[in-house]
Design an enzyme around this catalytic site. Structure first.
Site, PDB file in Angstrom:
ATOM      1  CD  GLU A  59      -2.359   1.297   2.795  1.00 23.85           C
ATOM      2  OE1 GLU A  59      -3.484   1.724   2.913  1.00 23.85           O
ATOM      3  OE2 GLU A  59      -1.676   0.934   3.760  1.00 23.85           O
ATOM      4  CG  ASP A  92      -7.092 -12.045   9.793  1.00 29.80           C
ATOM      5  OD1 ASP A  92      -6.309 -11.155   9.428  1.00 29.80           O
ATOM      6  OD2 ASP A  92      -7.385 -12.237  10.987  1.00 29.80           O
TER       7      ASP A  92
HETATM    8  N1  SAH Z   1       2.203  -9.997   5.802  1.00 28.66           N
HETATM    9  C1  SAH Z   1       3.140 -10.224   6.861  1.00 28.66           C
HETATM   10  C2  SAH Z   1       2.512 -10.314   8.199  1.00 28.66           C
HETATM   11  C3  SAH Z   1       1.906  -9.051   8.621  1.00 28.66           C
HETATM   12  S1  SAH Z   1       1.958  -8.838  10.352  1.00 28.66           S
HETATM   13  C4  SAH Z   1       3.974 -11.438   6.611  1.00 28.66           C
HETATM   14  O1  SAH Z   1       3.816 -12.047   5.605  1.00 28.66           O
HETATM   15  O2  SAH Z   1       4.814 -11.730   7.434  1.00 28.66           O
HETATM   16  C5  SAH Z   1       0.355  -8.593  10.636  1.00 28.66           C
HETATM   17  C6  SAH Z   1      -0.237  -7.271  10.219  1.00 28.66           C
HETATM   18  O3  SAH Z   1      -1.621  -7.494  10.038  1.00 28.66           O
HETATM   19  C7  SAH Z   1      -0.117  -6.209  11.283  1.00 28.66           C
HETATM   20  O4  SAH Z   1      -0.118  -4.936  10.678  1.00 28.66           O
HETATM   21  C8  SAH Z   1      -1.405  -6.416  12.091  1.00 28.66           C
HETATM   22  O5  SAH Z   1      -1.833  -5.187  12.635  1.00 28.66           O
HETATM   23  C9  SAH Z   1      -2.407  -6.908  11.068  1.00 28.66           C
HETATM   24  N2  SAH Z   1      -3.344  -7.993  11.425  1.00 28.66           N
HETATM   25  C10 SAH Z   1      -4.212  -8.538  10.523  1.00 28.66           C
HETATM   26  N3  SAH Z   1      -4.917  -9.541  11.075  1.00 28.66           N
HETATM   27  C11 SAH Z   1      -4.509  -9.643  12.362  1.00 28.66           C
HETATM   28  C12 SAH Z   1      -4.852 -10.536  13.437  1.00 28.66           C
HETATM   29  N4  SAH Z   1      -5.743 -11.518  13.274  1.00 28.66           N
HETATM   30  N5  SAH Z   1      -4.239 -10.377  14.626  1.00 28.66           N
HETATM   31  C13 SAH Z   1      -3.323  -9.393  14.790  1.00 28.66           C
HETATM   32  N6  SAH Z   1      -2.938  -8.540  13.808  1.00 28.66           N
HETATM   33  C14 SAH Z   1      -3.517  -8.642  12.596  1.00 28.66           C
END
Ligand code: SAH
Length: 258
Positions: free
Chosen positions: A13, A219
């Site tokens: 983004e 999610d």
């Molecule tokens: N795309 C990354 C992971 C992102 S970390 C990878 O591949 O490693 C997670 C990000 O999504 C953070 O910005 C968090 O705020 C958000 N997020 C989305 N769903 C979440 C959930 N179920 N619990 C906690 N954070 C979540």
């Protein structure tokens, strides 16, 4: 003078927003790249927050202290806690809480040390401009037109809605039903969970910077959380973020700073 900080939790983004910048320059510091420029003649500084409370608090502090941002917009994705939310819905925080902050028995659960507060609130003006901007996008079918039928079917993206309510943040990716239920029991008002918003809110509160937090549901914070998470981010959430920021900056210029 107005200078808007745009803090995003999705690098994809950030890249899209950066491509909107005019007179762009970059400053690299502390493993972060700050992109400075203008969108619609409004000065902005765009940066990837990095993930988690410490990282995002550090990034927002840098934005305020080094770049003098006067307002802060945070965008990213979150897991749904409320059963009424579906993947693709957009949540705008009207209050934020750090769900993993617990200094009992010396303080109340969730109480931020020295502030004596458990919940922090975004700027009312920014909040209402964000709600109006996203509603305008939904009404004009702009969100729907952003994606192909295939994409909408793949991610069950129909009747996307915008909801205003409480967001919980903590240093934990919630991906099981037990944790999810625990969170709902502790904080029944919470709509969604993520890892940065309430930390950013704390820094903005301490520095008196109006802020707003916008999250697309990626999610359901349960066992299915990791399925398609990355695909959703790259194909859907980051594009939603870009169009929302574009619309928001337009409306801010028209309604706020005319
Ligand atoms: N795309 C990354 C992971 C992102 S970390 C990878 O591949 O490693 C997670 C990000 O999504 C953070 O910005 C968090 O705020 C958000 N997020 C989305 N769903 C979440 C959930 N179920 N619990 C906690 N954070 C979540």
């Amino acid at each position: 003078m107005t200078r808007i900080g745009i803090l995003g939790a999705m690098p994809e983004e950030i890249n899209g927003i950066v491509s909107l910048l005019k007179n762009r320059r970059e400053v690299i510091k502390g493993m972060r790249t700050y992109y400075i420029g203008t969108i619609n003649d409004i000065e902005v500084v765009v940066v990837f927050s990095r993930w988690g409370k410490v990282a995002s608090a550090t990034t927002v502090t840098h934005l305020i202290v080094e770049f003098g941002v006067t307002e802060l917009i945070f965008t990213g994705v979150a897991g749904a806690i409320s059963r009424d939310l579906n993947v693709g819905d957009i949540v705008i925080a009207d209050s934020l809480v750090q769900h993993d902050l617990d200094a009992r028995p010396i303080m109340n659960q969730f109480e931020i040390p020295l502030l004596g507060k458990t919940v922090l609130y975004p700027s009312k003006d920014l909040l209402s401009i964000v709600v109006n901007s996203i509603n305008e996008l939904i009404k004009s079918d702009s969100l729907e037109r952003l994606f192909s039928l295939n994409q909408r079917q793949a991610f069950s993206l129909f009747n996307q809605k915008v909801v205003v309510g409480q967001i919980a943040s903590g240093d934990q990716f919630i991906s099981n039903s037990i944790e999810k239920e625990k969170l709902l029991e502790m904080l029944p008002q919470v709509l969604c969970v993520e890892m940065e918003g309430a930390a950013v809110a704390q820094v903005c509160y301490e520095y008196k910077i109006p802020f707003v937090v916008i999250r697309t549901i990626s999610d359901s914070a349960n066992e299915n959380s990791v399925v398609d998470f990355n695909e959703f981010i790259t194909q859907i959430a980051s594009n939603l973020g870009i169009i929302i920021i574009q619309k928001l900056i337009n409306n801010l210029k028209n309604d706020f700073y005319h």
